[in-house]
Design an enzyme around this catalytic site. Structure first.
Site, PDB file in Angstrom:
ATOM      1  N   ARG A  71       0.831  -1.194   0.000  1.00  0.00           N
ATOM      2  CA  ARG A  71       0.000   0.000   0.000  1.00  0.00           C
ATOM      3  C   ARG A  71       0.872   1.253   0.000  1.00  0.00           C
ATOM      4  NH1 ARG A  71      -1.946   0.769   4.333  1.00  0.00           N
ATOM      5  NH2 ARG A  71      -1.313  -1.088   5.481  1.00  0.00           N
ATOM      6  N   TYR A 117      -1.619  -3.393  -6.889  1.00  0.00           N
ATOM      7  CA  TYR A 117      -1.339  -4.188  -5.700  1.00  0.00           C
ATOM      8  C   TYR A 117      -2.426  -4.111  -4.623  1.00  0.00           C
ATOM      9  CZ  TYR A 117       1.052  -6.790  -2.285  1.00  0.00           C
ATOM     10  OH  TYR A 117       1.355  -7.781  -1.397  1.00  0.00           O
ATOM     11  N   GLY A 118      -2.793  -5.230  -4.105  1.00  0.00           N
ATOM     12  CA  GLY A 118      -3.594  -5.394  -2.880  1.00  0.00           C
ATOM     13  C   GLY A 118      -4.512  -4.240  -2.552  1.00  0.00           C
ATOM     14  N   GLY A 119      -4.277  -3.693  -1.386  1.00  0.00           N
ATOM     15  CA  GLY A 119      -5.142  -2.653  -0.847  1.00  0.00           C
ATOM     16  C   GLY A 119      -5.263  -1.415  -1.725  1.00  0.00           C
ATOM     17  N   LYS A 128      -9.713  -2.454   1.525  1.00  0.00           N
ATOM     18  CA  LYS A 128      -9.471  -1.308   2.394  1.00  0.00           C
ATOM     19  C   LYS A 128     -10.237  -0.068   1.938  1.00  0.00           C
ATOM     20  CE  LYS A 128      -7.209  -3.922   4.889  1.00  0.00           C
ATOM     21  NZ  LYS A 128      -5.868  -4.043   5.401  1.00  0.00           N
ATOM     22  N   HIS A 133     -10.679  -2.511  11.340  1.00  0.00           N
ATOM     23  CA  HIS A 133      -9.576  -3.357  10.852  1.00  0.00           C
ATOM     24  C   HIS A 133      -9.345  -4.479  11.871  1.00  0.00           C
ATOM     25  CE1 HIS A 133      -5.116  -3.431   9.291  1.00  0.00           C
ATOM     26  NE2 HIS A 133      -5.856  -4.306   8.656  1.00  0.00           N
ATOM     27  N   SER A 166      -1.461  -3.564  10.246  1.00  0.00           N
ATOM     28  CA  SER A 166      -1.089  -4.438   9.145  1.00  0.00           C
ATOM     29  C   SER A 166       0.151  -5.260   9.490  1.00  0.00           C
ATOM     30  CB  SER A 166      -0.808  -3.602   7.895  1.00  0.00           C
ATOM     31  OG  SER A 166      -1.959  -2.864   7.567  1.00  0.00           O
ATOM     32  N   ALA A 167       0.100  -6.550   9.143  1.00  0.00           N
ATOM     33  CA  ALA A 167       1.217  -7.480   9.379  1.00  0.00           C
ATOM     34  C   ALA A 167       1.601  -7.562  10.858  1.00  0.00           C
ATOM     35  CB  ALA A 167       2.419  -7.127   8.507  1.00  0.00           C
ATOM     36  N   CYS A 168       0.607  -7.496  11.743  1.00  0.00           N
ATOM     37  CA  CYS A 168       0.855  -7.648  13.181  1.00  0.00           C
ATOM     38  C   CYS A 168       0.098  -8.826  13.778  1.00  0.00           C
ATOM     39  CB  CYS A 168       0.511  -6.360  13.909  1.00  0.00           C
ATOM     40  SG  CYS A 168       1.697  -5.046  13.565  1.00  0.00           S
ATOM     41  N   GLY A 169      -0.391  -9.749  12.955  1.00  0.00           N
ATOM     42  CA  GLY A 169      -0.870 -11.010  13.517  1.00  0.00           C
ATOM     43  C   GLY A 169      -2.357 -11.296  13.467  1.00  0.00           C
ATOM     44  N   LYS A 170      -3.151 -10.545  12.680  1.00  0.00           N
ATOM     45  CA  LYS A 170      -4.592 -10.823  12.638  1.00  0.00           C
ATOM     46  C   LYS A 170      -4.896 -12.181  12.003  1.00  0.00           C
ATOM     47  CE  LYS A 170      -5.667  -7.048  10.526  1.00  0.00           C
ATOM     48  NZ  LYS A 170      -4.289  -6.540  10.539  1.00  0.00           N
ATOM     49  N   ASN A 203      -3.062 -14.732  11.644  1.00  0.00           N
ATOM     50  CA  ASN A 203      -2.569 -15.824  12.493  1.00  0.00           C
ATOM     51  C   ASN A 203      -3.470 -16.060  13.690  1.00  0.00           C
ATOM     52  OD1 ASN A 203       0.278 -17.081  11.773  1.00  0.00           O
ATOM     53  ND2 ASN A 203       0.167 -15.012  10.948  1.00  0.00           N
ATOM     54  N   ASP A 247      -9.444  -9.892   8.749  1.00  0.00           N
ATOM     55  CA  ASP A 247      -8.894  -8.555   8.485  1.00  0.00           C
ATOM     56  C   ASP A 247      -9.868  -7.412   8.761  1.00  0.00           C
ATOM     57  OD1 ASP A 247      -6.544  -7.097   7.509  1.00  0.00           O
ATOM     58  OD2 ASP A 247      -7.732  -6.577   5.746  1.00  0.00           O
ATOM     59  N   ARG A 258       2.045 -12.157  -0.606  1.00  0.00           N
ATOM     60  CA  ARG A 258       0.702 -12.478  -0.099  1.00  0.00           C
ATOM     61  C   ARG A 258       0.125 -13.729  -0.743  1.00  0.00           C
ATOM     62  NH1 ARG A 258      -1.767  -8.854   3.925  1.00  0.00           N
ATOM     63  NH2 ARG A 258      -0.107  -7.344   4.220  1.00  0.00           N
ATOM     64  N   TYR A 288       1.643 -16.929  18.528  1.00  0.00           N
ATOM     65  CA  TYR A 288       0.866 -17.892  17.730  1.00  0.00           C
ATOM     66  C   TYR A 288      -0.132 -18.654  18.610  1.00  0.00           C
ATOM     67  CZ  TYR A 288       4.308 -16.468  14.310  1.00  0.00           C
ATOM     68  OH  TYR A 288       5.094 -15.722  13.486  1.00  0.00           O
TER      69      TYR A 288
END
Ligand code: GTP
Ligand code: SPV
Ligand code: MN
Length: 590
Positions: free
Chosen positions: A80, A208-210, A217, A237, A259-263, A265, A286, A375, A499
């Site tokens: 993003r 790309y993605g978002g 998003k 989010h 973002s990229a902090c474990g949702k 997982n 997400d 991703r 985890y």
């Protein structure tokens, strides 16, 4: 001048408003053909075949990764772009200091020049989509127009797209308009513009993605957060996970991490073997749309139908569900390849990369083999832990809300807010180290209220007020927590295994909500004592546990001062209640 664009599929005469808009975009962008997405499997197969033929997709080892493909995005287009993302409201104050802003007429004019004639040699795809179960009163629809078949393939997985969505749009009479073109993928001509007052999105120059899957998003957070304030709900989010305890009760939690902090997982968590009797069910990974229910509880739906998840770090130990899920029918973006054409990424203990994410021979001197923000796109129905209630039209009732950041110090493993109002301050105080999910420096701590800094479609001051108003409407509000899986010791070692072991922290929360678990009261809220956590079978020393649960008063005084400075930026739009909460924490600090 009107083009004689060929209609690849018959235009469904369902919604005049959609047809008129498509016509006006056709005149502007001049495509060679128009394709109305039907949403069938045959259509996805046909698009995949075209992309394979054009060399834009690569089939992966058919035996070990059946139905899986690799897509490589332009190396300058891998995440993003927050600095190129704008909220275009008539008044700049309404966008707030948390957003980049351009006056809407100026923004439209700028975008019109970029879009003019941009699809000349291309097909224009019309993707009607529904965010949320098609039969849910909480779902909302949109139409994305794009010239990227890769975007179409993603949207077919990530949303309920095609004819059924168009039927719902005809019935609702309203939809979010999202216009997207990859343009020339020139970073100098790349903009992601949002017009919340018009329920419209214009995105140019990124695939790309978002930036490009506009249902995600752009619609489900930025435009939806605005709609949600108008209509009295919240677009967040957040992942949504159901936990079944050994007692046989299932409770749902909604958790906001940046973002990229474990949702993803946490949403797909596998309980540790030492905690028998627990099960976890994914509702969403997400985004959550949260509605006050007639029963005074908060109810949540996941507006998405698939996962656009971070690949690196996924392995059988960290996330076996995801690892299994992405072994078939998955679209990989920017991963590396092994000699026998299997996808490879950092964090896999098997295999060896020979081709990097850019298609070059792998050379460790040139950086990681897979892009850190590579991703997977996979249908939620392929998730082994997919909740049987994920598609309930009424959603699922939420017992606890959780905020969390990536912080090497300051924030303890977990603490509990005293009440909703304090919880709103806890959310507003969220800070986290930046990640590869957005272009820019990685690892810098920044304020990211409610994990919505890149995604709130209006002034945060108004947003926090809206959060307070929602709480006032809930007779049985969820309790609110803060977690930090990423605390480190002085040597830089992670203190918490994370985890599946995160379940221990969630179990404490649910026990608190049921009035069963103890805690100790600190200035920042309630923390578990070691004895309050279920630690059977956990290999973490008493020292490390103590480190995880420490509240350092000096660091927190600094944190409070930073928060006061940050909140001050919102001036008269800041609800006074948040400052009162901050004062109360400061008074309690030793
Ligand atoms: P977005 O899709 O960008 O919104 O990200 P997300 O919040 O869903 O993050 P995700 O679950 O994909 O995790 C991102 C990275 O953090 C991956 O590399 C994970 O392996 C890692 N991670 C996830 N959970 C934990 C945890 O509990 N502890 C540690 N140490 N790392 C984790
Ligand atoms: C995020 O960055 O929070 C994501 C990935 O979930 S993207 O769709 O690119 O926004
Ligand atoms: Mn996200």
């Amino acid at each position: 001048m009107a083009t004689a664009a060929r209609q690849l599929t018959p235009l469904p005469q369902l919604s005049r408003a959609v047809a008129d808009w498509v016509n006006s975009v056709r005149e502007l962008t001049q495509p060679r053909a128009i394709h109305w997405c039907q949403g069938s499997d045959a259509e996805a197969r046909e698009l995949t075949a075209q992309l394979l033929q054009r060399g834009e997709l690569k089939a992966l080892d058919a035996e070990r990764f059946p139905g899986c493909h690799l897509y490589r995005s332009a190396p300058n287009d891998v995440a993003r772009v927050e600095h190129l993302t704008y909220i275009c409201t008539r008044s700049q104050e309404d966008a707030g200091p948390n957003n980049h802003w351009i006056e809407p007429q100026q923004a439209h004019a700028k975008m019109r020049e970029l879009f003019r004639g941009c699809m000349r040699e291309r097909t224009l795809y019309v993707i009607p989509y529904c965010m949320g179960p098609l039969d849910s009163p909480l779902a909302r629809c949109g139409v994305e127009i794009t010239d990227s078949p890769y975007v179409v393939l993603n949207m077919l997985i990530m949303t309920r797209a095609g004819r059924a969505a168009l039927e719902r749009i005809a019935h609702d009479g309203a939809f979010v308009r999202g216009l997207h073109s990859i343009g020339e993928l020139d970073p100098e001509r790349r903009f992601i513009m949002h017009f919340p007052e018009e329920h419209a999105i214009e995105s140019f120059g990124s695939g790309y993605g978002g930036n490009a899957l506009l249902g995600k998003k752009c619609h489900a957070l930025r435009i939806a957060s605005w709609q949600a304030r108008e209509e009295g709900w919240l677009a967040e989010h957040m992942l949504i996970v159901g936990l079944e305890s050994p007692r046989g009760e299932t409770h749902y939690l909604a958790c906001a991490f940046p973002s990229a902090c474990g949702k993803t997982n946490l949403a797909m968590l596998i309980p540790p073997a030492s905690l028998p009797g627990w099960r976890a069910y994914t509702v969403g990974d997400d985004i959550a749309w949260l509605h006050p229910g007639a029963d005074g509880r908060l109810w949540a739906i996941n507006p998405e139908a698939g996962y656009f998840g971070v690949v690196p770090g996924t392995n059988p130990e960290t996330n076996r569900n995801a690892y299994e899920m992405i072994r078939r029918d998955t679209l990989f973006t920017n991963v590396a390849l092994t000699a026998d054409n299997q996808p490879w990424w950092e964090g896999l203990s098997t295999g060896r990369p020979v081709i990097d994410w850019q298609g070059r021979p792998y050379d460790p001197a040139k950086g990681p083999a897979a892009h850190p923000n590579s991703r997977f796109t996979a249908s939620a129905r392929r998730n082994p832990s997919y909740s049987p209630h994920a598609e309930d039209p009424a959603g699922v009732p939420i017992t606890a809300l959780v905020f969390g950041g990536r912080r090497r110090e300051v924030a303890p493993l977990v603490y509990e807010a005293r009440d909703w109002r304090h919880g709103v301050l806890v959310g507003a105080s969220l800070a986290s180290e930046t990640t590869a999910a957005a272009v820019g420096q990685v690892g810098v701590t920044r304020r990211d209220p409610m994990a919505m800094q890149p995604f709130c479609g209006y002034n945060f001051g108004d947003y926090w007020r809206h959060w307070l108003d929602i709480g006032a409407r809930l007779a049985r509000p969820p309790r609110i927590y803060h977690v930090n899986w990423f605390r480190r010791d002085a040597q830089g070692q992670l203190l918490w295994p994370g985890y599946g072991e995160n379940l221990r922290v969630l179990a404490w929360m649910l026990d608190r909500c049921a009035g069963r678990a103890g805690a100790t009261e600190a200035a920042i809220g309630c923390l578990p004592r070691t004895a309050d956590l279920e630690l059977r079978g956990l290999d973490v020393s008493a020292d490390r546990l103590a480190g995880l649960l420490t509240v350092d008063a000096a660091l927190w005084r600094k944190e409070v001062a930073e928060m006061r400075e940050y909140l001050g930026r919102y001036g008269s739009r800041l609800p006074a209640a948040l400052l009162a909460e901050l004062d109360s924490i400061e008074r309690r600090l030793p």
